[in-house]
Design a protein around this motif. Structure first.
Motif, mmCIF file in Angstrom:
data_model
loop_
_atom_site.group_PDB
_atom_site.id
_atom_site.type_symbol
_atom_site.label_atom_id
_atom_site.label_comp_id
_atom_site.label_asym_id
_atom_site.label_seq_id
_atom_site.Cartn_x
_atom_site.Cartn_y
_atom_site.Cartn_z
ATOM 1 N N HIS A 80 0.837 -1.185 0.000
ATOM 2 C CA HIS A 80 0.000 0.000 0.000
ATOM 3 C C HIS A 80 0.872 1.235 0.000
ATOM 4 C CE1 HIS A 80 0.757 1.067 4.170
ATOM 5 N NE2 HIS A 80 0.771 -0.224 4.381
ATOM 6 N N CYS B 161 -5.243 -7.583 0.823
ATOM 7 C CA CYS B 161 -5.581 -8.401 -0.342
ATOM 8 C C CYS B 161 -4.287 -9.016 -0.892
ATOM 9 C CB CYS B 161 -6.204 -7.543 -1.443
ATOM 10 S SG CYS B 161 -7.788 -6.792 -1.045
ATOM 11 N N PHE C 15 -7.796 -6.241 -5.892
ATOM 12 C CA PHE C 15 -8.383 -4.994 -5.425
ATOM 13 C C PHE C 15 -9.678 -5.310 -4.696
ATOM 14 C CE2 PHE C 15 -5.821 -3.992 -9.075
ATOM 15 C CZ PHE C 15 -5.205 -2.800 -8.739
ATOM 16 N N CYS D 119 -11.868 -9.148 -2.108
ATOM 17 C CA CYS D 119 -10.838 -8.768 -3.076
ATOM 18 C C CYS D 119 -10.993 -9.611 -4.337
ATOM 19 C CB CYS D 119 -9.454 -9.003 -2.483
ATOM 20 S SG CYS D 119 -9.192 -8.250 -0.858
ATOM 21 N N CYS E 272 -6.792 -1.926 -0.832
ATOM 22 C CA CYS E 272 -6.198 -3.271 -0.807
ATOM 23 C C CYS E 272 -6.070 -3.864 0.594
ATOM 24 C CB CYS E 272 -4.811 -3.241 -1.451
ATOM 25 S SG CYS E 272 -4.883 -3.125 -3.237
ATOM 26 N N CYS F 112 -3.986 0.681 -2.482
ATOM 27 C CA CYS F 112 -3.142 -0.154 -3.342
ATOM 28 C C CYS F 112 -1.969 0.652 -3.859
ATOM 29 C CB CYS F 112 -3.941 -0.672 -4.527
ATOM 30 S SG CYS F 112 -5.388 -1.637 -4.091
#
Length: 196
Positions: free
Chosen positions: A29, A50, A55, A83, A168, A194
């Motif tokens: 991240h 995730c 995503f 996700c 994420c 993410c």
């Protein structure tokens, strides 16, 4: 120092120095998004991310229905992110409290993904039956807003910042069971953006 600022500083320091943490996904991240109206009770649990390349496209909530008098209401007890990578799904969950049942997933339309959130929180009352977080809204990448099937106590706060490339991961703030004293369960939420 506020907990949210402390956590961000720790994550930034760790990104630069803690290479051994890459196995747990925390390096996937770029930033943390938060809201300002989270409940005051409990402790931050572990973050869950995730898998790489996935995503968060949907979510589900664990909610205890209203208990009536003289019951002890807790309302929102847990949050799961769903996700996706193409048609493959993976569910992640930080710590949840023990009460309530899980809802069916709510999905962003057209293979969209989650980018921001708002939390519905009941203001603390003393004495009283406090519930802290009651419900959750997400904004999708196409602008669609999704609302969970939580309870209606309290008010929705301001929207968090948005993740440019989607959400994420998550981290929950949970108050553990308190026996005969007032339980609030889930109080607050952080989401991880993410990187790619």
């Amino acid at each position: 120092m506020e907990q949210g600022i402390g956590a961000k500083l720790l994550l930034l320091l760790c990104a630069a120095q803690c290479r051994h943490l890459r196995a747990d996904g925390l390096s996937d991240h770029t930033s943390v998004i938060e809201v300002t109206n989270g409940g005051p009770w409990g402790d931050w649990a572990w973050p869950e991310m995730c898998p790489e390349g996935y995503f968060a496209s949907g979510f589900s909530l664990k909610v205890e229905p209203a208990q009536g008098i003289p019951g002890d209401d807790t309302a929102l007890n847990g949050i799961r992110l769903h996700c996706t990578l193409g048609d493959v799904q993976h569910v992640i969950e930080s710590k949840s409290a023990r009460w309530g049942v899980w809802s069916e997933p709510i999905w962003c339309p057209n293979r969209g993904f989650l980018v921001a959130f708002a939390l519905r929180v009941e203001t603390a009352v003393t004495p009283g039956d406090n519930t802290a977080a009651n419900n959750l809204r997400f904004r999708c990448s196409d602008g669609t807003e999704l609302e969970g099937l939580g309870l209606s106590w309290g008010e929705f706060g301001e929207w968090s910042d948005a993740c440019a490339k989607g959400v994420c991961g998550l981290q929950t703030k949970i108050e553990g069971p308190r026996g005969l004293r007032d339980d609030t369960a889930l109080n607050d939420l952080r989401l991880f953006c993410c990187r790619t």
